[in-house]
Design a protein around this motif. Structure first.
Motif, PDB file in Angstrom:
ATOM      1  N   ALA A  62       2.793   2.288  -2.390  1.00  0.00           N
ATOM      2  CA  ALA A  62       4.066   2.141  -3.120  1.00  0.00           C
ATOM      3  C   ALA A  62       4.143   3.035  -4.348  1.00  0.00           C
ATOM      4  O   ALA A  62       5.230   3.288  -4.869  1.00  0.00           O
ATOM      5  CB  ALA A  62       4.257   0.682  -3.537  1.00  0.00           C
ATOM      6  N   GLY A  63       2.996   3.486  -4.851  1.00  0.00           N
ATOM      7  CA  GLY A  63       3.008   4.367  -6.024  1.00  0.00           C
ATOM      8  C   GLY A  63       2.351   3.779  -7.264  1.00  0.00           C
ATOM      9  O   GLY A  63       2.397   4.382  -8.337  1.00  0.00           O
ATOM     10  N   LYS A  64       1.713   2.620  -7.118  1.00  0.00           N
ATOM     11  CA  LYS A  64       1.123   1.935  -8.282  1.00  0.00           C
ATOM     12  C   LYS A  64       0.052   2.797  -8.958  1.00  0.00           C
ATOM     13  O   LYS A  64       0.074   3.003 -10.166  1.00  0.00           O
ATOM     14  CB  LYS A  64       0.508   0.587  -7.856  1.00  0.00           C
ATOM     15  CG  LYS A  64       1.487  -0.344  -7.156  1.00  0.00           C
ATOM     16  CD  LYS A  64       0.825  -1.623  -6.719  1.00  0.00           C
ATOM     17  CE  LYS A  64      -0.236  -1.475  -5.649  1.00  0.00           C
ATOM     18  NZ  LYS A  64       0.264  -0.979  -4.332  1.00  0.00           N
ATOM     19  N   ASN A 111       0.847  -1.189   0.000  1.00  0.00           N
ATOM     20  CA  ASN A 111       0.000   0.000   0.000  1.00  0.00           C
ATOM     21  C   ASN A 111       0.882   1.238   0.000  1.00  0.00           C
ATOM     22  O   ASN A 111       1.861   1.317   0.740  1.00  0.00           O
ATOM     23  CB  ASN A 111      -0.913   0.042   1.223  1.00  0.00           C
ATOM     24  CG  ASN A 111      -1.956  -1.068   1.190  1.00  0.00           C
ATOM     25  OD1 ASN A 111      -2.111  -1.811   2.144  1.00  0.00           O
ATOM     26  ND2 ASN A 111      -2.644  -1.184   0.095  1.00  0.00           N
ATOM     27  N   THR A 150      -0.503   5.960  -8.689  1.00  0.00           N
ATOM     28  CA  THR A 150       0.084   7.183  -9.237  1.00  0.00           C
ATOM     29  C   THR A 150       0.674   6.907 -10.615  1.00  0.00           C
ATOM     30  O   THR A 150       0.453   7.663 -11.564  1.00  0.00           O
ATOM     31  CB  THR A 150       1.170   7.716  -8.276  1.00  0.00           C
ATOM     32  OG1 THR A 150       0.576   7.917  -6.994  1.00  0.00           O
ATOM     33  CG2 THR A 150       1.776   9.000  -8.774  1.00  0.00           C
TER      34      THR A 150
HETATM   35  N1  LIG Z   1      -3.617  13.067  -4.686  1.00  0.00           N
HETATM   36  C1  LIG Z   1      -2.746  12.812  -3.725  1.00  0.00           C
HETATM   37  N2  LIG Z   1      -2.452  13.724  -2.790  1.00  0.00           N
HETATM   38  C2  LIG Z   1      -1.543  13.494  -1.816  1.00  0.00           C
HETATM   39  N3  LIG Z   1      -0.868  12.331  -1.701  1.00  0.00           N
HETATM   40  C3  LIG Z   1      -1.116  11.370  -2.593  1.00  0.00           C
HETATM   41  C4  LIG Z   1      -2.069  11.549  -3.656  1.00  0.00           C
HETATM   42  N4  LIG Z   1      -2.102  10.417  -4.405  1.00  0.00           N
HETATM   43  C5  LIG Z   1      -1.219   9.565  -3.833  1.00  0.00           C
HETATM   44  N5  LIG Z   1      -0.628  10.140  -2.771  1.00  0.00           N
HETATM   45  C6  LIG Z   1       0.411   9.526  -1.916  1.00  0.00           C
HETATM   46  O1  LIG Z   1       1.389   8.982  -2.779  1.00  0.00           O
HETATM   47  C7  LIG Z   1       1.846   7.721  -2.296  1.00  0.00           C
HETATM   48  C8  LIG Z   1       1.570   6.657  -3.364  1.00  0.00           C
HETATM   49  O2  LIG Z   1       0.171   6.437  -3.436  1.00  0.00           O
HETATM   50  P1  LIG Z   1      -0.512   5.443  -4.498  1.00  0.00           P
HETATM   51  O3  LIG Z   1      -1.986   5.592  -4.359  1.00  0.00           O
HETATM   52  O4  LIG Z   1       0.085   5.685  -5.831  1.00  0.00           O
HETATM   53  O5  LIG Z   1      -0.020   4.024  -3.942  1.00  0.00           O
HETATM   54  P2  LIG Z   1      -0.549   2.558  -4.311  1.00  0.00           P
HETATM   55  O6  LIG Z   1       0.673   1.734  -4.530  1.00  0.00           O
HETATM   56  O7  LIG Z   1      -1.523   2.630  -5.435  1.00  0.00           O
HETATM   57  O8  LIG Z   1      -1.253   2.125  -2.965  1.00  0.00           O
HETATM   58  P3  LIG Z   1      -2.501   1.130  -2.714  1.00  0.00           P
HETATM   59  O9  LIG Z   1      -1.977  -0.264  -2.893  1.00  0.00           O
HETATM   60  O10 LIG Z   1      -2.845   1.418  -1.284  1.00  0.00           O
HETATM   61  O11 LIG Z   1      -3.585   1.497  -3.678  1.00  0.00           O
HETATM   62  C9  LIG Z   1       1.117   7.469  -0.992  1.00  0.00           C
HETATM   63  O12 LIG Z   1       1.958   7.909   0.049  1.00  0.00           O
HETATM   64  C10 LIG Z   1      -0.115   8.356  -1.098  1.00  0.00           C
HETATM   65  O13 LIG Z   1      -0.542   8.758   0.175  1.00  0.00           O
END
Ligand SMILES: Nc1ncnc2c1ncn2[C@@H]1O[C@H](COP(=O)(O)OP(=O)(O)OP(=O)(O)O)[C@@H](O)[C@H]1O
Length: 304
Positions: free
Chosen positions: A43-45, A41, A47
């Motif tokens: 990790a940035g996926k 969770n 994004t």
């Molecule tokens: N719009 C935003 N505003 C502020 N912080 C953000 C935003 N989008 C993502 N983040 C932050 O960027 C980092 C990466 O988030 P991201 O949603 O890309 O991770 P993920 O790998 O998709 O996680 P998950 O498995 O929980 O979906 C996290 O620390 C998140 O809190």
């Protein structure tokens, strides 16, 4: 000339305030490849998937989608992050028709029927989406993406909410798309799904790529794995495990026990058991090679 990569990312960085969501990410995805994104969770996926869909722009680095710089108005890319955007008060068919109208696409209504059929929603085509389960919404989102005839399909957790039959159905759809040359980039927390679907995976941890490449390479790089071992003679097997080089008894001392070893040492143990007349009734990794690598690589990154 060869078709350009569906995705070519170099040194992608994306910050939200003080949070570095992506930190120097490189990624190559070839046409026709199903590429899995995996990571803990945060990790940035999501994004990264959002950047591929041009929902956001990278702060640094270069990102080319289907051979052109990302951000240009692009045909050929479809998908969704954070669940598909649907109109709950419209039926499945009306949702897809609205989408086509919004895109200004002149496609026959038979294309809508085909897309609904492809994802297995023909029977509920005229039901309102408000009553759809999560899995049905996911499938409708996929149908919407298919209507765009994408050359790059981007999906965030596409198996979310799907029952095993639904999942198999969706895997079939993605496999056929890839067979026709569409690149698919998807994120998932389900290692078994990724292993079933993906030729290559990228493991992200705290915004960095800790592995990218074919699954086979990942398995080869694995260290010792834990295996469940069940035999016809647990007492004799335990004694043989104790004397086998490179093998350790790692799990509970019961009739079905866990041994830890590299593959060659495990092969040697199986041969020893057979020579001693002990039959192996079950031998399987406790966690899949991908999951083991994921845990090892992300632990290592967390402990940097
Ligand atoms: N719009 C935003 N505003 C502020 N912080 C953000 C935003 N989008 C993502 N983040 C932050 O960027 C980092 C990466 O988030 P991201 O949603 O890309 O991770 P993920 O790998 O998709 O996680 P998950 O498995 O929980 O979906 C996290 O620390 C998140 O809190």
């Amino acid at each position: 000339m060869d078709a350009p990569l569906a995705v070519r990312a170099r040194g992608i960085t994306k910050c939200f305030g003080d949070v570095v969501a992506l930190d120097g990410v490189d990624l190559d995805v070839a046409p026709g490849q199903i590429h899995g994104l995996v990571g803990p969770n945060g990790a940035g996926k999501t994004t990264l998937l959002g950047l591929l869909l041009s929902l956001a722009v990278a702060d640094e680095g270069t990102l080319e989608i289907l051979g052109a710089p990302a951000g240009r108005p692009l045909g050929g890319v479809a998908g969704f992050v954070d669940g598909p955007g649907l109109y709950p008060s419209l039926t499945a068919r009306q949702n897809l028709a609205a989408l086509l109208a919004l895109r200004g696409r002149d496609r026959k209504t038979s294309a809508i029927d085909d897309a609904l059929g492809e994802v297995g929603l023909t029977d509920v085509a005229d039901d309102r989406v408000r009553g759809f389960s999560l899995g049905m919404r996911q499938r409708l989102g996929l149908a919407a993406a298919l209507l765009a005839e994408p050359r790059l399909l981007v999906l965030d957790e596409p198996a979310n909410g799907l029952d095993p039959a639904g999942k198999q159905h969706v895997h079939g759809v993605l496999g056929r798309l890839a067979g026709r040359g569409t690149a698919v980039v998807l994120s998932s927390h389900r290692m078994d799904d990724l292993e079933a679907l993906c030729a290559e995976v990228t493991i992200l941890a705290t915004g960095r790529v800790v592995f990218t490449g074919p699954l086979a390479k990942l398995s080869a790089e694995n260290g010792e794995l834990d295996y469940r071992l069940r035999t016809s003679d647990p007492d004799r097997a335990r004694a043989l495990v104790a004397g086998a080089p490179g093998v350790r008894l790692a799990g509970p001392d019961a009739d079905v026990f866990v041994v830890r070893a590299l593959t060659p040492a495990l092969d040697d143990l199986v041969l020893r058991l057979a020579r001693e007349g002990v039959a192996v009734r079950e031998l399987a990794p406790v966690v899949s090679p991908l999951e083991a690598a994921f845990l090892a690589l992300t632990d290592r990154e967390a402990g940097r």
